[in-house]
Design an enzyme around this catalytic site. Structure first.
Site, mmCIF file in Angstrom:
data_model
loop_
_atom_site.group_PDB
_atom_site.id
_atom_site.type_symbol
_atom_site.label_atom_id
_atom_site.label_comp_id
_atom_site.label_asym_id
_atom_site.label_seq_id
_atom_site.Cartn_x
_atom_site.Cartn_y
_atom_site.Cartn_z
ATOM 1 N N HIS A 9 -3.952 4.152 4.461
ATOM 2 C CA HIS A 9 -5.040 3.185 4.613
ATOM 3 C C HIS A 9 -6.349 3.808 4.137
ATOM 4 O O HIS A 9 -7.083 3.220 3.347
ATOM 5 C CB HIS A 9 -5.150 2.753 6.073
ATOM 6 C CG HIS A 9 -6.314 1.867 6.354
ATOM 7 N ND1 HIS A 9 -6.380 0.563 5.900
ATOM 8 C CD2 HIS A 9 -7.462 2.086 7.032
ATOM 9 C CE1 HIS A 9 -7.516 0.020 6.298
ATOM 10 N NE2 HIS A 9 -8.194 0.921 6.975
ATOM 11 N N TYR B 27 3.939 5.532 11.278
ATOM 12 C CA TYR B 27 4.239 4.146 11.636
ATOM 13 C C TYR B 27 5.088 3.392 10.614
ATOM 14 O O TYR B 27 5.446 2.248 10.842
ATOM 15 C CB TYR B 27 2.935 3.361 11.889
ATOM 16 C CG TYR B 27 1.943 3.373 10.737
ATOM 17 C CD1 TYR B 27 2.086 2.530 9.634
ATOM 18 C CD2 TYR B 27 0.841 4.218 10.770
ATOM 19 C CE1 TYR B 27 1.179 2.547 8.598
ATOM 20 C CE2 TYR B 27 -0.087 4.234 9.743
ATOM 21 C CZ TYR B 27 0.084 3.389 8.652
ATOM 22 O OH TYR B 27 -0.829 3.410 7.616
ATOM 23 N N ARG C 230 0.854 -1.187 0.000
ATOM 24 C CA ARG C 230 0.000 0.000 0.000
ATOM 25 C C ARG C 230 0.889 1.235 0.000
ATOM 26 O O ARG C 230 1.396 1.642 1.032
ATOM 27 C CB ARG C 230 -0.928 -0.024 1.224
ATOM 28 C CG ARG C 230 -1.656 1.294 1.434
ATOM 29 C CD ARG C 230 -2.780 1.200 2.430
ATOM 30 N NE ARG C 230 -2.405 0.705 3.749
ATOM 31 C CZ ARG C 230 -1.804 1.431 4.693
ATOM 32 N NH1 ARG C 230 -1.438 2.674 4.449
ATOM 33 N NH2 ARG C 230 -1.543 0.905 5.878
#
Length: 393
Positions: free
Chosen positions: A292, A301, A288
């Site tokens: 998200h 993160y 990805r």
């Protein structure tokens, strides 16, 4: 992969279809087109069998166009959300090959159960992208009719669609549209989910039922490395595709950034299901590159170096390099695709802003096939409330 089961569809037939290469130390990842745009061979899967050279080139050009347009849908929707036109958007940046490869492997009679990110698969099934935007704009609950495209409504409950898919596949068995030998009749189901959803109980229950009843379903996991902020290393001790063996059906890991390999693997898995040989787990190993959703900040993160590393494996760039290097597409072709993408972007921008707000009472229209007394009372109560506001209905 072989299976240790003993029911229908278990045994040597799985070896013939998927072979032993993904166990006993063989190559783990099915890849037919490298990140550098080089075609490579695989012992079990191939692309272009039965096609002439011209047909193969035309198909790959079609894949390229599909991926470019799908990415444009994604980037335009992201921009619309940033401008306040959408409440949220689930991005697919970097996952175009996984979705187009799987979407183009389907036959018209196959049925798709998506998550909330299968914009490329929706495009392949003929769903108007504006219908997707309407859902994220909050003006409808998914305005496409699943019966028109054999494409289910987006599922927000994580992993729930795998149970829906398994039940639908079992219904296909009872309708007699599996294993008849008629290519225009035999059908299969594909359920899309992510690596995060693989940890959900619903997904594992779907695996159990699908294996027990030999259901014609392909479980297509887009492993994009992140379940929101949770890395894949914290979700599993083994590659996800290997989980299938414990349930009694084969699993295969494919390069999810390779549209040719994804197409070939999904096509084989779907055909196996249509023939009555049961379920398969396909793990499309991808990344990805975006967030998200548009409410997420991935810089909190994950490392930027990881993103840069995966940009070198961009699914669109590798097909473009292959087409150019082999003289299969000229600049006019690429310019035409870009022009089409620009037109699509304009259509989405203008069309999204023009989507009408729903009538407040329409929320009651499709709750049940037949209106219940309780629902009627709720509708009448809400209508009476709206009447206290001028023009609210």
């Amino acid at each position: 992969m072989t299976s240790t089961g003993s029911g229908p569809g278990f045994g040597p037939d799985l070896v013939e279809v998927f072979g032993p290469s993904q166990q006993d130390g063989g190559p783990e990842l099915v890849q037919l087109l490298t990140p550098e745009g080089e075609r490579v061979e695989h012992p079990e899967f191939s692309f272009g069998d039965g096609m002439s050279a011209d047909e193969e080139a035309e198909t790959i050009r079609g894949f390229y166009r599909d991926m470019v347009l799908t990415r444009r849908i994604d980037t335009e929707a992201t921009a619309l959300q940033r401008h306040g036109e959408l409440g949220i958007w689930a991005q697919l940046l970097g996952q175009e090959a996984a979705q187009i490869g799987a979407g183009r492997a389907l036959r018209p009679q196959d049925y798709v159960f998506p998550t909330y990110r299968e914009h490329g698969v929706a495009y392949c099934r003929g769903v108007d992208p504006l219908s997707l935007l309407g859902l994220f704009r909050g003006v409808d609950q998914g305005s496409w009719d699943p019966a028109d495209n054999n494409f289910g409504l987006y599922t927000i409950v994580i992993g729930a669609q795998t149970l829906h898919a398994t039940g639908y596949a079992m219904g296909m068995q009872r309708d007699g549209v599996v294993g008849t030998g008629d290519p225009d009749r035999d059908a299969a189901v594909i359920a899309h989910f992510g690596d995060g959803a693989s940890s959900q109980g619903d997904v594992n229950e779907a695996f159990i039922f699908a294996a027990s009843y030999n259901a014609p379903v392909v479980f297509f996991c887009q492993n994009n490395q992140w379940a929101i902020s949770e890395p894949i290393e914290r979700q599993t001790r083994i590659p996800l595709y290997q989980r299938a063996l414990g349930f009694g059906f084969p699993g295969v890991r494919v390069d999810g950034n390779d549209v040719l390999a994804t197409y070939a693997v999904t096509q084989a898995a779907l055909q196996r299901a249509r023939e009555g040989q049961g379920p398969t787990l396909v793990e499309a190993y991808t990344y990805r590159m975006g967030a998200h959703t548009t409410t997420d900040d991935p810089t909190r993160y994950r490392l930027s170096d990881d993103v840069e590393h995966w940009k070198l494996k961009d699914p669109i760039a590798r097909v473009q390099v292959y087409l150019k290097r082999n003289g299969l597409a000229d600049e006019a072709f690429f310019e035409a695709v870009q022009d089409e993408a620009n037109d699509l972007g304009h259509h989405l921008r203008e069309g999204c802003k023009a989507l009408p707000d729903p009538a407040p009472l329409s929320m009651f229209d499709h709750v049940y096939a037949e209106e219940t007394e309780e629902l009627r009372a709720q509708r009448e109560g809400f209508a009476a409330y709206l009447d206290t506001f001028e023009g609210a209905r």
